[in-house]
Design a protein around this motif. Sequence first.
Motif, PDB file in Angstrom:
ATOM      1  N   GLY A  84       0.798  -1.220   0.000  1.00 43.04           N
ATOM      2  CA  GLY A  84       0.000   0.000   0.000  1.00 43.04           C
ATOM      3  C   GLY A  84       0.828   1.266   0.000  1.00 43.04           C
ATOM      4  N   LEU A  85       2.151   1.166   0.190  1.00 40.13           N
ATOM      5  CA  LEU A  85       3.022   2.337   0.243  1.00 40.13           C
ATOM      6  C   LEU A  85       3.381   2.760  -1.178  1.00 40.13           C
ATOM      7  CD1 LEU A  85       4.651   4.322   1.961  1.00 40.13           C
ATOM      8  CD2 LEU A  85       6.516   2.657   1.947  1.00 40.13           C
ATOM      9  N   LEU A  86       2.955   3.959  -1.576  1.00 42.97           N
ATOM     10  CA  LEU A  86       3.178   4.437  -2.937  1.00 42.97           C
ATOM     11  C   LEU A  86       4.405   5.338  -3.060  1.00 42.97           C
ATOM     12  CD1 LEU A  86      -0.476   5.274  -4.040  1.00 42.97           C
ATOM     13  CD2 LEU A  86       0.805   3.141  -4.322  1.00 42.97           C
ATOM     14  N   GLY A  87       4.713   6.117  -2.029  1.00 42.30           N
ATOM     15  CA  GLY A  87       5.856   7.016  -2.092  1.00 42.30           C
ATOM     16  C   GLY A  87       5.628   8.234  -1.221  1.00 42.30           C
ATOM     17  N   ALA A  88       6.421   9.258  -1.467  1.00 43.33           N
ATOM     18  CA  ALA A  88       6.323  10.488  -0.679  1.00 43.33           C
ATOM     19  C   ALA A  88       6.497  11.690  -1.617  1.00 43.33           C
ATOM     20  CB  ALA A  88       7.368  10.514   0.425  1.00 43.33           C
ATOM     21  N   LEU A  89       5.862  12.789  -1.259  1.00 41.25           N
ATOM     22  CA  LEU A  89       5.926  14.022  -2.046  1.00 41.25           C
ATOM     23  C   LEU A  89       6.885  15.002  -1.378  1.00 41.25           C
ATOM     24  CD1 LEU A  89       4.759  15.626  -4.466  1.00 41.25           C
ATOM     25  CD2 LEU A  89       3.066  16.555  -2.876  1.00 41.25           C
ATOM     26  N   GLN A  90       7.830  15.482  -2.151  1.00 43.87           N
ATOM     27  CA  GLN A  90       8.768  16.494  -1.690  1.00 43.87           C
ATOM     28  C   GLN A  90       8.515  17.786  -2.449  1.00 43.87           C
ATOM     29  OE1 GLN A  90      12.673  14.841  -2.248  1.00 43.87           O
ATOM     30  NE2 GLN A  90      12.554  13.569  -0.415  1.00 43.87           N
ATOM     31  N   VAL A  91       8.484  18.889  -1.740  1.00 46.80           N
ATOM     32  CA  VAL A  91       8.192  20.193  -2.334  1.00 46.80           C
ATOM     33  C   VAL A  91       9.306  21.162  -1.977  1.00 46.80           C
ATOM     34  CG1 VAL A  91       6.593  22.131  -2.404  1.00 46.80           C
ATOM     35  CG2 VAL A  91       5.705  19.804  -2.265  1.00 46.80           C
ATOM     36  N   ALA A  92       9.858  21.814  -2.984  1.00 47.06           N
ATOM     37  CA  ALA A  92      10.810  22.907  -2.786  1.00 47.06           C
ATOM     38  C   ALA A  92      10.124  24.202  -3.188  1.00 47.06           C
ATOM     39  CB  ALA A  92      12.067  22.683  -3.618  1.00 47.06           C
ATOM     40  N   TYR A  93      10.314  25.255  -2.409  1.00 49.34           N
ATOM     41  CA  TYR A  93       9.643  26.512  -2.709  1.00 49.34           C
ATOM     42  C   TYR A  93      10.647  27.662  -2.672  1.00 49.34           C
ATOM     43  CZ  TYR A  93       9.743  27.204   2.375  1.00 49.34           C
ATOM     44  OH  TYR A  93      10.138  27.324   3.668  1.00 49.34           O
ATOM     45  N   ARG A  94      10.292  28.725  -3.399  1.00 45.67           N
ATOM     46  CA  ARG A  94      11.069  29.960  -3.423  1.00 45.67           C
ATOM     47  C   ARG A  94      10.119  31.107  -3.149  1.00 45.67           C
ATOM     48  NH1 ARG A  94      12.096  32.995  -7.931  1.00 45.67           N
ATOM     49  NH2 ARG A  94      11.599  31.216  -9.260  1.00 45.67           N
ATOM     50  N   GLY A  95      10.353  31.813  -2.062  1.00 43.31           N
ATOM     51  CA  GLY A  95       9.484  32.899  -1.653  1.00 43.31           C
ATOM     52  C   GLY A  95       9.653  34.137  -2.512  1.00 43.31           C
ATOM     53  N   PRO A  96       8.807  35.153  -2.319  1.00 49.68           N
ATOM     54  CA  PRO A  96       8.867  36.370  -3.139  1.00 49.68           C
ATOM     55  C   PRO A  96      10.174  37.143  -2.981  1.00 49.68           C
ATOM     56  CG  PRO A  96       7.343  36.643  -1.290  1.00 49.68           C
ATOM     57  CD  PRO A  96       7.714  35.204  -1.330  1.00 49.68           C
ATOM     58  N   MET A  97      10.869  36.949  -1.847  1.00 41.12           N
ATOM     59  CA  MET A  97      12.145  37.633  -1.625  1.00 41.12           C
ATOM     60  C   MET A  97      13.328  36.741  -1.975  1.00 41.12           C
ATOM     61  SD  MET A  97      11.029  40.483  -0.718  1.00 41.12           S
ATOM     62  CE  MET A  97      12.568  41.261  -0.235  1.00 41.12           C
ATOM     63  N   GLY A  98      13.058  35.588  -2.589  1.00 37.60           N
ATOM     64  CA  GLY A  98      14.144  34.702  -3.019  1.00 37.60           C
ATOM     65  C   GLY A  98      14.545  33.659  -1.999  1.00 37.60           C
ATOM     66  N   SER A  99      13.894  33.604  -0.843  1.00 39.36           N
ATOM     67  CA  SER A  99      14.239  32.602   0.163  1.00 39.36           C
ATOM     68  C   SER A  99      13.844  31.215  -0.315  1.00 39.36           C
ATOM     69  CB  SER A  99      13.542  32.924   1.481  1.00 39.36           C
ATOM     70  OG  SER A  99      12.133  32.933   1.302  1.00 39.36           O
ATOM     71  N   LEU A 100      14.667  30.229   0.019  1.00 41.57           N
ATOM     72  CA  LEU A 100      14.454  28.860  -0.430  1.00 41.57           C
ATOM     73  C   LEU A 100      14.080  27.975   0.754  1.00 41.57           C
ATOM     74  CD1 LEU A 100      17.498  28.458  -2.856  1.00 41.57           C
ATOM     75  CD2 LEU A 100      15.153  29.106  -3.427  1.00 41.57           C
ATOM     76  N   GLY A 101      13.306  26.929   0.485  1.00 45.39           N
ATOM     77  CA  GLY A 101      12.931  25.988   1.523  1.00 45.39           C
ATOM     78  C   GLY A 101      12.489  24.674   0.931  1.00 45.39           C
ATOM     79  N   ASN A 102      12.437  23.636   1.772  1.00 46.35           N
ATOM     80  CA  ASN A 102      12.007  22.303   1.345  1.00 46.35           C
ATOM     81  C   ASN A 102      11.019  21.752   2.364  1.00 46.35           C
ATOM     82  OD1 ASN A 102      13.833  21.271  -1.072  1.00 46.35           O
ATOM     83  ND2 ASN A 102      15.156  22.445   0.302  1.00 46.35           N
ATOM     84  N   ILE A 103      10.025  21.056   1.874  1.00 51.19           N
ATOM     85  CA  ILE A 103       9.031  20.414   2.720  1.00 51.19           C
ATOM     86  C   ILE A 103       8.870  18.973   2.254  1.00 51.19           C
ATOM     87  CG2 ILE A 103       6.653  20.420   3.552  1.00 51.19           C
ATOM     88  CD1 ILE A 103       6.505  23.369   2.961  1.00 51.19           C
ATOM     89  N   ARG A 104       8.990  18.050   3.181  1.00 46.07           N
ATOM     90  CA  ARG A 104       8.699  16.645   2.867  1.00 46.07           C
ATOM     91  C   ARG A 104       7.314  16.337   3.396  1.00 46.07           C
ATOM     92  NH1 ARG A 104      11.545  12.114   1.321  1.00 46.07           N
ATOM     93  NH2 ARG A 104      10.637  10.113   1.942  1.00 46.07           N
ATOM     94  N   MET A 105       6.400  16.071   2.479  1.00 46.66           N
ATOM     95  CA  MET A 105       5.014  15.854   2.851  1.00 46.66           C
ATOM     96  C   MET A 105       4.817  14.448   3.414  1.00 46.66           C
ATOM     97  SD  MET A 105       4.118  18.840   1.838  1.00 46.66           S
ATOM     98  CE  MET A 105       2.334  18.848   1.880  1.00 46.66           C
ATOM     99  N   ALA A 106       3.608  14.192   3.862  1.00 49.83           N
ATOM    100  CA  ALA A 106       3.284  12.880   4.423  1.00 49.83           C
ATOM    101  C   ALA A 106       3.389  11.792   3.362  1.00 49.83           C
ATOM    102  CB  ALA A 106       1.877  12.899   5.016  1.00 49.83           C
ATOM    103  N   ILE A 107       3.631  10.574   3.818  1.00 51.63           N
ATOM    104  CA  ILE A 107       3.721   9.428   2.914  1.00 51.63           C
ATOM    105  C   ILE A 107       2.369   9.193   2.240  1.00 51.63           C
ATOM    106  CG2 ILE A 107       3.999   6.912   2.870  1.00 51.63           C
ATOM    107  CD1 ILE A 107       6.130   7.219   4.999  1.00 51.63           C
ATOM    108  N   VAL A 108       2.413   8.890   0.955  1.00 53.04           N
ATOM    109  CA  VAL A 108       1.194   8.632   0.183  1.00 53.04           C
ATOM    110  C   VAL A 108       0.927   7.136   0.195  1.00 53.04           C
ATOM    111  CG1 VAL A 108       0.054   8.883  -2.046  1.00 53.04           C
ATOM    112  CG2 VAL A 108       1.687  10.625  -1.277  1.00 53.04           C
ATOM    113  N   ARG A 109      -0.279   6.753   0.627  1.00 54.64           N
ATOM    114  CA  ARG A 109      -0.632   5.349   0.716  1.00 54.64           C
ATOM    115  C   ARG A 109      -1.886   5.061  -0.097  1.00 54.64           C
ATOM    116  NH1 ARG A 109       1.674   2.312   4.380  1.00 54.64           N
ATOM    117  NH2 ARG A 109      -0.059   0.860   4.177  1.00 54.64           N
TER     118      ARG A 109
END
Length: 215
Positions: free
Chosen positions: A67-92
């Motif tokens: 039932g484990l399909l994977g995980a979603l990773q998101v990288a974002y860039r804010g309006p002032m150029g700041s960078l960040g990463n978010i690892r979302m919950a596991i997709v099942r």
Amino acid sequence: MCIRDSMVPTPPRTLAQLYPNKSAPRSHRQWWQSQDDPDTPLEPKGQLQLCYQLTPGRSLAPEKDPGLLGALQVAYRGPMGSLGNIRMAIVRLPRNLLPPDSGGIEVTIPELPGHSLTVGVPTPLAIRVWNRSSNQRKLNLELRTEQMAGVLLNGVSGQALGEVPPNGYVEVWVDLLPLLPGIHPLAGVYVLDVESFQRSECGEIGAVLVSKPQP
């Protein structure tokens, strides 16, 4: 804010991202990632809908968690150029969509009745219980009437099938007892490995057409 997503599938699955028509109305607030523009702009309080296609692969070892399909990773860039990463919950995969665990057991019907059955008239049926594993196994056959609808598989539940060699089968005869007219699946068959106590649900093994008795 700009978003860059990445779906990481569990092996041996492969992944492809689906890209819909970019001419969809923007009022729907569906922002899609494209190959030409890997950074997807996202308005304040906007929404991002992603669509992936996962294809099952082949592996020498069985999956520990199908039932484990994977995980979603998101990288974002804010309006002032700041960078960040978010690892979302596991997709099942939802539990009700998981295929039954066969445990190396397969149940087949060599020949279904070539005619429609009649309510109340039993018909003999042969079923084959296959051992698809690489080891000899001692098996028992179980029939659960609470999982049968419209047609009963009438036989001896719990009967011993003996030692079944690898890629071998045992043929068992049961009676089909039609209860209601219509097209009904044949289900409620379980196979128990006597030594490991592993019980395999065989799911739907066929379907039959049942007609009303002639007046």
